[in-house]
Design a protein around this motif. Structure first.
Motif, PDB file in Angstrom:
ATOM      1  N   THR A 609       0.840  -1.199   0.000  1.00  0.00           N
ATOM      2  CA  THR A 609       0.000   0.000   0.000  1.00  0.00           C
ATOM      3  C   THR A 609       0.876   1.251   0.000  1.00  0.00           C
ATOM      4  OG1 THR A 609      -0.098  -0.030   2.419  1.00  0.00           O
ATOM      5  CG2 THR A 609      -1.844  -1.210   1.227  1.00  0.00           C
ATOM      6  N   ALA A 610       0.247   2.406  -0.112  1.00  0.00           N
ATOM      7  CA  ALA A 610       0.985   3.662  -0.178  1.00  0.00           C
ATOM      8  C   ALA A 610       1.631   3.992   1.165  1.00  0.00           C
ATOM      9  CB  ALA A 610       0.061   4.800  -0.600  1.00  0.00           C
ATOM     10  N   GLU A 611       2.812   4.605   1.108  1.00  0.00           N
ATOM     11  CA  GLU A 611       3.448   5.153   2.298  1.00  0.00           C
ATOM     12  C   GLU A 611       2.805   6.497   2.648  1.00  0.00           C
ATOM     13  OE1 GLU A 611       8.032   3.481   1.829  1.00  0.00           O
ATOM     14  OE2 GLU A 611       7.570   5.565   1.346  1.00  0.00           O
ATOM     15  N   VAL A 612       2.595   6.738   3.928  1.00  0.00           N
ATOM     16  CA  VAL A 612       2.068   8.022   4.401  1.00  0.00           C
ATOM     17  C   VAL A 612       2.980   8.526   5.507  1.00  0.00           C
ATOM     18  CG1 VAL A 612       0.134   9.252   5.421  1.00  0.00           C
ATOM     19  CG2 VAL A 612      -0.301   7.386   3.806  1.00  0.00           C
ATOM     20  N   SER A 613       3.498   9.721   5.317  1.00  0.00           N
ATOM     21  CA  SER A 613       4.483  10.272   6.243  1.00  0.00           C
ATOM     22  C   SER A 613       3.920  11.485   6.971  1.00  0.00           C
ATOM     23  CB  SER A 613       5.748  10.680   5.459  1.00  0.00           C
ATOM     24  OG  SER A 613       6.577  11.515   6.233  1.00  0.00           O
ATOM     25  N   SER A 614       4.203  11.554   8.272  1.00  0.00           N
ATOM     26  CA  SER A 614       3.880  12.725   9.090  1.00  0.00           C
ATOM     27  C   SER A 614       5.143  13.134   9.808  1.00  0.00           C
ATOM     28  CB  SER A 614       2.774  12.401  10.101  1.00  0.00           C
ATOM     29  OG  SER A 614       1.597  11.971   9.449  1.00  0.00           O
ATOM     30  N   GLY A 615       5.589  14.371   9.583  1.00  0.00           N
ATOM     31  CA  GLY A 615       6.868  14.785  10.141  1.00  0.00           C
ATOM     32  C   GLY A 615       6.839  16.159  10.738  1.00  0.00           C
ATOM     33  N   VAL A 616       7.779  16.391  11.645  1.00  0.00           N
ATOM     34  CA  VAL A 616       7.966  17.700  12.252  1.00  0.00           C
ATOM     35  C   VAL A 616       9.464  17.972  12.315  1.00  0.00           C
ATOM     36  CG1 VAL A 616       7.919  16.713  14.582  1.00  0.00           C
ATOM     37  CG2 VAL A 616       7.487  19.155  14.265  1.00  0.00           C
ATOM     38  N   GLU A 617       9.851  19.214  12.060  1.00  0.00           N
ATOM     39  CA  GLU A 617      11.258  19.587  12.155  1.00  0.00           C
ATOM     40  C   GLU A 617      11.372  20.997  12.707  1.00  0.00           C
ATOM     41  OE1 GLU A 617      13.447  20.832   8.510  1.00  0.00           O
ATOM     42  OE2 GLU A 617      11.782  19.869   7.465  1.00  0.00           O
ATOM     43  N   ALA A 618      12.451  21.227  13.427  1.00  0.00           N
ATOM     44  CA  ALA A 618      12.735  22.547  13.992  1.00  0.00           C
ATOM     45  C   ALA A 618      14.182  22.896  13.669  1.00  0.00           C
ATOM     46  CB  ALA A 618      12.516  22.542  15.504  1.00  0.00           C
ATOM     47  N   SER A 619      14.425  24.167  13.456  1.00  0.00           N
ATOM     48  CA  SER A 619      15.785  24.580  13.130  1.00  0.00           C
ATOM     49  C   SER A 619      16.093  25.930  13.766  1.00  0.00           C
ATOM     50  CB  SER A 619      15.986  24.663  11.617  1.00  0.00           C
ATOM     51  OG  SER A 619      15.139  25.629  11.038  1.00  0.00           O
ATOM     52  N   LEU A 620      17.378  26.133  14.011  1.00  0.00           N
ATOM     53  CA  LEU A 620      17.888  27.383  14.557  1.00  0.00           C
ATOM     54  C   LEU A 620      19.045  27.839  13.670  1.00  0.00           C
ATOM     55  CD1 LEU A 620      17.836  29.413  17.004  1.00  0.00           C
ATOM     56  CD2 LEU A 620      19.634  27.983  18.013  1.00  0.00           C
ATOM     57  N   ARG A 621      19.000  29.090  13.202  1.00  0.00           N
ATOM     58  CA  ARG A 621      20.020  29.606  12.295  1.00  0.00           C
ATOM     59  C   ARG A 621      20.631  30.875  12.871  1.00  0.00           C
ATOM     60  NH1 ARG A 621      15.415  28.852   9.145  1.00  0.00           N
ATOM     61  NH2 ARG A 621      15.458  27.079   7.714  1.00  0.00           N
ATOM     62  N   HIS A 622      21.948  30.943  12.774  1.00  0.00           N
ATOM     63  CA  HIS A 622      22.665  32.157  13.167  1.00  0.00           C
ATOM     64  C   HIS A 622      23.527  32.626  12.002  1.00  0.00           C
ATOM     65  CE1 HIS A 622      25.032  35.055  15.397  1.00  0.00           C
ATOM     66  NE2 HIS A 622      26.130  34.454  14.974  1.00  0.00           N
ATOM     67  N   ARG A 623      23.443  33.913  11.692  1.00  0.00           N
ATOM     68  CA  ARG A 623      24.235  34.506  10.633  1.00  0.00           C
ATOM     69  C   ARG A 623      24.932  35.747  11.190  1.00  0.00           C
ATOM     70  NH1 ARG A 623      23.394  30.347   9.041  1.00  0.00           N
ATOM     71  NH2 ARG A 623      22.515  29.600   7.080  1.00  0.00           N
ATOM     72  N   GLY A 624      26.236  35.632  11.398  1.00  0.00           N
ATOM     73  CA  GLY A 624      27.024  36.751  11.879  1.00  0.00           C
ATOM     74  C   GLY A 624      28.142  37.072  10.911  1.00  0.00           C
ATOM     75  N   SER A 625      28.894  38.120  11.208  1.00  0.00           N
ATOM     76  CA  SER A 625      29.972  38.506  10.304  1.00  0.00           C
ATOM     77  C   SER A 625      31.110  37.498  10.300  1.00  0.00           C
ATOM     78  CB  SER A 625      30.501  39.891  10.693  1.00  0.00           C
ATOM     79  OG  SER A 625      30.995  39.875  12.025  1.00  0.00           O
ATOM     80  N   ARG A 626      31.293  36.766  11.408  1.00  0.00           N
ATOM     81  CA  ARG A 626      32.370  35.778  11.477  1.00  0.00           C
ATOM     82  C   ARG A 626      31.892  34.358  11.764  1.00  0.00           C
ATOM     83  NH1 ARG A 626      37.393  37.766  11.386  1.00  0.00           N
ATOM     84  NH2 ARG A 626      37.698  39.998  11.711  1.00  0.00           N
TER      85      ARG A 626
END
Length: 815
Positions: A609-626
């Motif tokens: 039968t068909a695959e059914v996916s349920s997902g959650v993701e979280a991310s944290l991003r930092h952008r600095g000069s260095r």
């Protein structure tokens, strides 16, 4: 187009089909080209159409050439897709010409007035730059250094140019620009991206590498090539994407379900290969790239030409690009022996034509990929005793050779692509993309009745038509997004003497929408897609194999909701939930035979039968000069997860092979991805990324098969500039792979699970002057210590070690 080595002409097409293809191509691609001979130009008011370039040209002595490169002021890295504009006054009228930098950060303006002009440069994440340049007496070459600037979300004025860039605000994405790709030219697409966070590869010696994203691969990872979904029998783990790596200007990996935009094949993620925009100014120019690899004694040569000085009847000034690529390699080498019969030969070519007009832009391209490759001889044996001996002992016929014997494969892939984008009022766009693809795969045995005949045991022909229509609408009550529809019509012929999958027809239609809302520091992205898929199999009955005819249809919905919040300048957090699904493919339902490239006997299950996916993701991003850093964590539950379960060896007329059967179970995948870079000094760049994946069968509570082992990549690069070398670098790095202890207890074959560490070195320059040309030159050493190891995802892991030391030389020279 000429026929490449090892390929056959396209099969005959009926007159009706031929006329239909010609009509569709004319309407989608050439129609807009013929609609206007006008060429777009910007003035103080906006975009307007003027006459063709030839009618506007002044005498050559009164025209000037302004070109250069845009770089990050700290790292010296070329900046792709920066917006560059040149402003001047013609009489009483203000004039503006605009362009964007290519993958090497270069821009090029020709036929400018011999006077003072103002140049402005803008790039997302960098402070704007402007300068007045005097072109009165001579052409000018500029190097523009942009400084990093932080900005809040509502102040970003540069609009994302692709749907995937908008998705990247809330999903985990990684991009390799042209400068990063230059260090991997001449390798497969999988090899190119395997060191990105969340990415691994299923490896078949030196010639085949299949991308794995968050533990998923093949029919769950979609490859988009130049805006077109790549259809090249991707269900096979050894069926690597048939793409010329020299064509790529940038590669973006979207990690996690992206089915709203791309369909059911993107349940695990998307690998997007972008091509550079066709030029709309300038005369003939090009580049030549030469690569050499010590391990397999591989040589690669690629020559590209482009320009915008082509004038076609009823079309006018037309941009063009032509590329030819050839690669040839002999047997790859492990530290102690050669891997017999693992060489390959490859010949690729492409031609693209395009125009930029007041109404928008249009491109038509034709490409062909052709390869012949050997399959490791130790993996194809005649009986059970030989199979057990091959898994216990090192290969006996260890010698280098360029010869390709049996078993072997010949694969060709031809693509006709047409893409037209209409510019509408209020910053709206209507995009129409049509693709016609033909994939021909032939596989030759070294055992059984066909071993002495030039007749493939496995012969597949795949024809695919795709049509996509997308409307990017104006902002409405704060919402901006894209509404689209797509259709796929596909037919597969099974013509070989041996059987693995039946012939089939596939029809797919979809409607989708993705919308984005910006509310100050808060950004919301949501999408919904509905798909209808029909799969009709053709009956097969021969040599004791019975595969029935039948039609199976699926209907389902995918959706996603994501949010991003700017905590402070340069620091944001995002959260996304997604529902995705995919139906079982023909091979999962009806496979019954030896899968040639993987050297294993596979048995499908029509009741899947068909695959059914349920997902959650979280991310944290930092952008600095260095310092820059990304952290992403995810959890994905898949009901009806389809996988290959090892079983007892199977004896056939073609030899004895490890047995596998398709099974289904509820599964859960979790993971953590880290990526960071730090500039402790203007000349020193430190980078690290890591990937952790855990997959588990929820019924048996056992680990899933073929999950990547935990891995960390660390590197340091010393940067500098010299007048004689240009921008140069020295680098050292290491790949650290942990022991894979997540192996199911039901595994029939003893799999290598030991961890390993590999050392790499590299040095190069992007501005070495050779014959008056700014040449890119690099030397790198992979597996510098010649370490013996077997990666858990290597499909030859039962028989041989992975590749040993490889010294790689790369040179690219413009002309």
């Amino acid at each position: 187009m000429s026929q490449f080595s090892g390929s056959r002409p396209l099969p005959a097409i009926s007159g009706t089909s031929l006329r239909l293809v010609a009509l569709v191509t004319l309407l989608l691609g050439l129609g807009p080209l013929l609609s206007s001979g006008a060429r777009p130009e910007w003035n103080a008011v906006g975009l307007r159409a003027v006459g063709s370039l030839g009618a506007q040209e002044a005498p050559h002595g009164d025209r000037r050439h302004l070109h250069g490169i845009v770089e990050d002021s700290i790292s010296g890295r070329p900046l792709r897709d920066a917006e560059v504009s040149v402003e001047w006054t013609a009489g009483a009228q203000a004039r503006v010409s605009r362009s964007r930098t290519d993958g090497n950060g270069r821009f090029d303006f020709r036929d400018l007035p011999a006077s003072r002009v103002r140049i402005r440069v803008r790039a997302l994440g960098f402070a704007p730059w402007t300068e007045v340049v005097d072109l009165s007496n001579a052409d000018r070459l500029l190097t523009v250094h942009l400084s990093v600037a932080t900005t809040v979300l509502q102040e970003v004025a540069v609009r994302a140019d692709t749907l995937a860039e908008r998705l990247g605000r809330v999903a985990a994405t990684s991009t390799l620009d042209a400068a990063a790709l230059a260090s991997t030219r001449g390798q497969t697409l999988g090899e190119t991206i395997k060191n990105l966070p969340g990415v691994a590869v299923v490896q078949f010696g030196p010639s085949i590498a299949k991308p794995v994203i968050r533990g998923l691969n093949s029919q769950r990872v979609l490859v988009m090539n130049g805006g077109l979904r790549q259809e090249d029998q991707q269900w096979g783990t050894e069926h690597a994407p048939n793409i010329d790596s020299f064509e790529a200007d940038a590669v973006t990996v979207v990690r996690g379900a992206a089915t709203v935009l791309y369909g059911a094949d993107a349940l695990g993620g998307v690998v997007r290969v972008d091509h550079a925009a066709l030029p709309d100014t300038g005369h003939l120019r090009g580049n030549v790239a030469v690569n050499a690899f010590s391990n397999s004694r591989q040589g690669a040569l690629s020559v590209g030409l482009e320009g915008a000085d082509l004038s076609l009847p009823r079309i006018g000034t037309t941009g063009y690009r032509l590329r030819l690529t050839s690669r040839m390699a002999g047997n790859g080498a492990a530290p102690d022996y050669y891997l017999s019969n693992t060489g390959f030969r490859e010949l690729n070519g492409s031609l693209a034509l395009g125009v930029h007009r007041a109404w928008g832009r249009s491109e038509v391209s034709l490409s062909r990929f052709s390869t012949e490759l050997g399959v490791l001889r130790q993996a194809h044996v005649g009986n059970l005793e030989d199979l057990e001996r091959a898994m216990r002992t090192e290969p006996r016929d260890s010698a280098f050779s360029y010869a390709i014997g049996r078993p072997s494969q010949r694969v060709s892939h031809s693509t006709l692509r047409s893409r037209t984008v209409f510019s509408l009022p209020r910053d709206q766009e209507l995009e129409l993309v049509y693709g016609l693809q033909y994939n021909h795969r032939r596989e030759y045995d070294n055992h059984g009745p066909l071993r002495f005949r030039n007749e493939p045991a496995f012969n597949l022909k795949l024809f695919t038509n795709t049509l996509d229509l997308r409307w990017t609408h104006a902002r409405w009550k704060g919402w901006r997004g894209t509404v689209g529809t797509s259709a796929v019509a596909q037919g597969n012929q099974t013509l070989g003497k041996a059987f693995l999958i039946p012939g089939y027809d596939l029809w797919q239609g979809a409607l989708y929408a993705q919308e984005e809302l910006g509310l100050g520091r808060f950004s919301l992205l949501t999408g919904l897609r509905g798909d209808v898929i029909s799969q009709t199999t053709i009956a097969f009955a021969d040599a004791g194999i019975r595969s029935p005819a039948g039609t199976k249809s699926w209907r389902n919905v995918s959706g996603s909701l994501g949010a991003a919040y700017l905590l402070s300048d340069g620091l944001d957090v995002s959260l996304r939930v997604a529902r995705a699904w995919r139906p079982p493919t023909v091979n999962e339902r009806y496979a019954q035979g030896v899968h040639h490239g993987t050297a294993q006997y596979e048995l499908g299950d029509a009741s899947l039968t068909a695959e059914v996916s349920s997902g959650v993701e979280a991310s944290l991003r930092h952008r600095g000069s260095r310092w820059q850093a990304d952290v992403a964590a995810y959890a994905n539950t898949i009901d009806g997860f389809i996988y290959l379960q090892p079983s007892e060896p199977v004896f056939t007329l073609r030899g004895t092979f490890p047995g596998y059967r398709y099974a289904q179970a509820p599964a859960r995948l979790r993971g953590l991805e880290l990526s960071s870079s730090y500039l402790p000094h203007a000349r020193l760049q430190l980078s690290a990324n890591g990937t952790l994946v855990r997959g588990r069968n929820r019924d048996t509570r056992e680990p899933l098969f073929d999950m990547p082992a935990d891995r960390v990549n660390v590197s340091a690069r010393w940067l500098g500039t010299r007048s004689s070398l240009g921008a140069w670098h020295l680098g050292i790095g290491s790949l650290l792979v942990r022991q894979q202890d997540g192996v199911p207890s039901g595994t029939v074959y003893t799999l290598p699970t030991a961890g390993y560490a590999l050392l790499s070195l590299d040095a190069g320059t992007t501005g070495l002057m050779l014959f008056g040309r700014a040449t890119s030159l690099s030397v790198s050493v992979n597996n510098a210590l010649d370490t013996r190891y077997r990666d858990y995802l290597s499909r030859y892991r039962l028989f041989v070690n992975d590749a040993g030391r490889d010294v790689v030389f790369r040179l690219t020279m413009p002309f």
